[in-house]
Design a protein around this motif. Structure first.
Motif, mmCIF file in Angstrom:
data_model
loop_
_atom_site.group_PDB
_atom_site.id
_atom_site.type_symbol
_atom_site.label_atom_id
_atom_site.label_comp_id
_atom_site.label_asym_id
_atom_site.label_seq_id
_atom_site.Cartn_x
_atom_site.Cartn_y
_atom_site.Cartn_z
ATOM 1 N N LYS A 1 -29.324 -3.197 -84.323
ATOM 2 C CA LYS A 1 -30.677 -2.685 -84.570
ATOM 3 C C LYS A 1 -30.646 -1.159 -84.653
ATOM 4 N N LYS A 2 -31.247 -0.669 -85.751
ATOM 5 C CA LYS A 2 -31.223 0.787 -85.943
ATOM 6 C C LYS A 2 -32.189 1.465 -84.987
ATOM 7 N N GLU A 3 -31.806 2.585 -84.458
ATOM 8 C CA GLU A 3 -32.743 3.332 -83.609
ATOM 9 C C GLU A 3 -33.617 4.243 -84.449
ATOM 10 N N MET A 4 -34.826 4.331 -84.052
ATOM 11 C CA MET A 4 -35.748 5.224 -84.755
ATOM 12 C C MET A 4 -35.330 6.656 -84.424
ATOM 13 N N PRO A 5 -35.181 7.511 -85.438
ATOM 14 C CA PRO A 5 -34.805 8.898 -85.130
ATOM 15 C C PRO A 5 -35.974 9.635 -84.486
ATOM 16 N N ASP A 6 -35.656 10.497 -83.577
ATOM 17 C CA ASP A 6 -36.728 11.281 -82.945
ATOM 18 C C ASP A 6 -37.291 12.284 -83.935
ATOM 19 N N LEU A 7 -38.585 12.425 -83.894
ATOM 20 C CA LEU A 7 -39.194 13.437 -84.743
ATOM 21 C C LEU A 7 -39.239 14.730 -83.946
ATOM 22 N N ASN A 8 -38.745 15.743 -84.549
ATOM 23 C CA ASN A 8 -38.708 17.020 -83.837
ATOM 24 C C ASN A 8 -40.117 17.608 -83.736
ATOM 25 N N GLY A 9 -40.522 17.916 -82.538
ATOM 26 C CA GLY A 9 -41.885 18.418 -82.328
ATOM 27 C C GLY A 9 -42.010 19.921 -82.423
ATOM 28 N N ALA A 10 -40.927 20.571 -82.723
ATOM 29 C CA ALA A 10 -40.966 22.033 -82.721
ATOM 30 C C ALA A 10 -41.889 22.591 -83.806
ATOM 31 N N GLY A 11 -42.011 21.833 -84.909
ATOM 32 C CA GLY A 11 -42.834 22.341 -86.007
ATOM 33 C C GLY A 11 -44.317 22.210 -85.769
ATOM 34 N N MET A 12 -44.676 21.421 -84.755
ATOM 35 C CA MET A 12 -46.088 21.190 -84.452
ATOM 36 C C MET A 12 -46.843 22.488 -84.219
ATOM 37 N N SER A 13 -46.229 23.366 -83.450
ATOM 38 C CA SER A 13 -46.921 24.619 -83.154
ATOM 39 C C SER A 13 -47.113 25.439 -84.431
ATOM 40 N N ASP A 14 -46.131 25.348 -85.323
ATOM 41 C CA ASP A 14 -46.275 26.063 -86.594
ATOM 42 C C ASP A 14 -47.496 25.571 -87.349
ATOM 43 N N ILE A 15 -47.615 24.237 -87.390
ATOM 44 C CA ILE A 15 -48.728 23.665 -88.144
ATOM 45 C C ILE A 15 -50.059 24.074 -87.533
ATOM 46 N N SER A 16 -50.090 24.001 -86.204
ATOM 47 C CA SER A 16 -51.374 24.364 -85.589
ATOM 48 C C SER A 16 -51.684 25.847 -85.792
ATOM 49 N N PHE A 17 -50.646 26.662 -85.780
ATOM 50 C CA PHE A 17 -50.902 28.084 -86.059
ATOM 51 C C PHE A 17 -51.406 28.282 -87.475
ATOM 52 N N LEU A 18 -50.831 27.504 -88.354
ATOM 53 C CA LEU A 18 -51.261 27.586 -89.749
ATOM 54 C C LEU A 18 -52.738 27.264 -89.881
ATOM 55 N N LEU A 19 -53.137 26.147 -89.250
ATOM 56 C CA LEU A 19 -54.537 25.755 -89.315
ATOM 57 C C LEU A 19 -55.428 26.816 -88.697
ATOM 58 N N LEU A 20 -54.980 27.328 -87.583
ATOM 59 C CA LEU A 20 -55.741 28.366 -86.902
ATOM 60 C C LEU A 20 -55.950 29.554 -87.832
ATOM 61 N N CYS A 21 -54.853 29.990 -88.454
ATOM 62 C CA CYS A 21 -54.941 31.125 -89.371
ATOM 63 C C CYS A 21 -55.918 30.823 -90.499
ATOM 64 N N PHE A 22 -55.800 29.617 -91.037
ATOM 65 C CA PHE A 22 -56.642 29.256 -92.167
ATOM 66 C C PHE A 22 -58.122 29.345 -91.807
ATOM 67 N N PHE A 23 -58.474 28.749 -90.676
ATOM 68 C CA PHE A 23 -59.888 28.756 -90.316
ATOM 69 C C PHE A 23 -60.369 30.128 -89.878
ATOM 70 N N LEU A 24 -59.465 30.870 -89.281
ATOM 71 C CA LEU A 24 -59.834 32.242 -88.916
ATOM 72 C C LEU A 24 -60.201 33.040 -90.147
ATOM 73 N N MET A 25 -59.417 32.794 -91.199
ATOM 74 C CA MET A 25 -59.629 33.599 -92.389
ATOM 75 C C MET A 25 -60.852 33.172 -93.167
ATOM 76 N N THR A 26 -61.107 31.849 -93.222
ATOM 77 C CA THR A 26 -62.197 31.416 -94.090
ATOM 78 C C THR A 26 -63.563 31.481 -93.422
ATOM 79 N N SER A 27 -63.598 31.405 -92.108
ATOM 80 C CA SER A 27 -64.919 31.440 -91.483
ATOM 81 C C SER A 27 -65.422 32.877 -91.480
ATOM 82 N N SER A 28 -66.678 33.004 -91.835
ATOM 83 C CA SER A 28 -67.237 34.355 -91.823
ATOM 84 C C SER A 28 -67.844 34.586 -90.449
#
Lengths: 154, 196
Positions: free
Chosen positions: B5-32
Motif C-alpha cells: 500500500k502506497k503511503e500518502m506523501p506529506d504535504l509541506n505546510g511551509a508554503g501556507m504562511s506565504d499564501i496567507s501573506f499573499l492574501l493579506l497583502c492583496f486585501f490590504l491593497m484593495t481595501s480603501s
C-alpha cells in the motif's frame, strides 16, 4: 540483474515545495498589476474642508460619489485649472449627472433605492456656483439625500 | 505479487504562511481605508410645475436669515456676525427662552412618548451667492448642525436624562421631532433654472 529489481518497495517521492513561494509571488505581482481599484483614479483635487459635526456614511454600496475641484497637476495641461466635475473616471458636465445618477439607481435593488446617498467630495476652494448647479440637478434627479464630505476636526 | 500500500506523501505546510501573506497583502491593497464622513443633508424635492407655492406660508418672525456673501462674510438677519457667534444666535432663535415676539414662536405638539411639548417653528434660511467659497459655506452648515445637535442633546437630557447618542430608537425619533432640522436653502439668484 540488480538493476531491474530496484523498483520494489520504493516510496513515492514527496514533492518539493521550495518553488511554491515563487509561484505565489508571481501571482501576487500579477494581481497587483492587473487590479484597478475603483474610485482610485481621482483626477480632480478634492481637498475637503474640516468640520466637527460629521457623521459616518452607513451604506457604502448605496453611495454614489461626485468629485468637484480643479484638475490635478498632471491633467492641467489638457483640462486647465477651472473647477471640474468628475463622475467615475472622466470629466463631465452638470448635464451628465442625470444619466450618471439614473444608471447608478438602475443598478440598485428596488428596496434600496430610496436610501441612495450622493456623497459630494468638493474641494474647499470651489465656488458655490458650481455646487448649487449640481445640487439643483440632483433635486431634478430626485437624488435628495446628499452628504458633504468633510474631514473630522479636533 | 501483492502490491504494497502506497503511503500518502506529506504535504509541506511551509508554503501556507506565504499564501496567507499573499492574501493579506492583496486585501490590504484593495481595501480603501478612508472612511467617508461628512455632513448629511436632504434636499427639498422640486414642486410640481402646476403647484402654486404659497409665498408667505412661514411667518417672517419664524425665519432666521443667514447669508454668506461673495467675500465669505456671514450676516444673520442682515447684521454682520462672526462665525463663532452663529451657533449661539441660532440656538437662541430656535429656543427663544424669553418668548420674544420677534423670534420664533412655538406650537404645542403631541410627541409620541413625550406628550405635549412646545415645538419651535423656527426655520433657518441659508443663502449664498455663486462666488461664496465652499469652505465658508460648509463652515456655516457645520455651525448650524452643531446648534441643532446641542439642542437635541439638551432636550434629551431634560426629558430622558441621557445624552442624545445614548437614547433608543423611539426616544431618538421623539427628540428629532422636537428639534427637526429646518434649514431652507434657496439657490443663488443666478442659478440656471429653466433647463429641461
Amino acid at each position: 540483474m540488480a538493476k531491474f529489481t530496484g523498483k520494489k518497495g520504493k516510496k513515492l517521492a514527496g514533492f518539493s515545495t521550495a518553488s511554491m513561494g515563487d509561484i505565489v509571488f508571481i501571482l501576487l505581482f500579477f494581481f497587483m498589476v492587473t487590479t484597478t481599484m475603483r474610485e482610485s483614479e481621482v483626477k480632480v483635487r478634492t481637498d475637503v474642508p474640516k468640520a466637527s459635526e460629521v457623521a459616518k456614511l452607513d451604506r457604502k454600496d448605496l453611495t454614489v460619489y461626485i468629485n468637484i475641484g480643479p484638475p490635478i497637476a498632471s491633467e492641467q495641461a489638457r483640462y486647465g485649472t477651472d473647477t471640474r466635475i468628475q463622475l467615475n473616471d472622466s470629466f463631465k458636465t452638470v448635464d451628465d449627472i442625470r444619466n450618471f445618477i439614473a444608471a447608478f439607481r438602475e443598478g440598485l435593488d428596488e428596496k434600496d433605492r430610496p436610501y441612495m446617498t450622493t456623497a459630494l467630495k468638493i474641494d474647499k476652494e470651489t465656488k458655490m456656483g458650481v455646487v448649487s448647479d449640481v445640487k439643483e440637478e440632483l433635486r431634478r434627479c430626485q437624488a435628495l439625500k446628499i452628504m458633504y464630505n468633510a474631514l473630522k476636526s479636533e | 505479487m501483492a502490491r504494497k500500500k502506497k503511503e500518502m506523501p506529506d504535504l509541506n505546510g511551509a508554503g501556507m504562511s506565504d499564501i496567507s501573506f499573499l492574501l493579506l497583502c492583496f486585501f490590504l491593497m484593495t481595501s480603501s481605508m478612508d472612511q467617508s464622513m461628512g455632513i448629511h443633508r436632504v434636499l427639498p424635492p422640486i414642486p410640481p410645475e402646476d403647484q402654486k407655492v404659497p409665498e408667505n406660508q412661514i411667518k417672517g418672525h419664524n425665519v432666521l436669515q443667514v447669508l454668506v456673501d461673495g467675500q465669505d462674510r456671514l450676516s444673520v438677519n442682515a447684521r454682520i456676525t462672526d462665525l463663532n457667534d452663529l451657533k449661539e444666535a441660532a440656538k437662541e432663535f430656535i429656543l427663544n427662552p424669553n418668548n420674544d415676539p420677534s423670534k420664533s414662536s412655538k406650537k404645542e405638539e403631541d410627541i409620541p412618548g413625550v406628550g405635549m411639548y412646545p415645538v419651535s417653528e423656527a426655520v433657518i434660511s441659508l443663502q449664498n451667492v455663486r462666488s461664496t467659497s465652499y469652505e465658508a459655506y460648509l463652515r456655516v452648515q457645520n455651525e448650524l448642525t452643531k446648534a441643532y445637535n446641542e439642542l437635541r442633546d439638551e432636550a434629551a437630557r431634560e426629558i430622558f436624562g441621557r445624552k442624545f447618542a445614548d437614547l433608543n430608537e423611539t426616544q431618538r425619533d421623539a427628540i428629532t421631532k422636537i428639534y427637526k432640522q429646518r434649514i431652507s436653502e434657496s439657490p443663488p439668484k443666478d442659478t440656471r433654472k429653466n433647463r429641461k
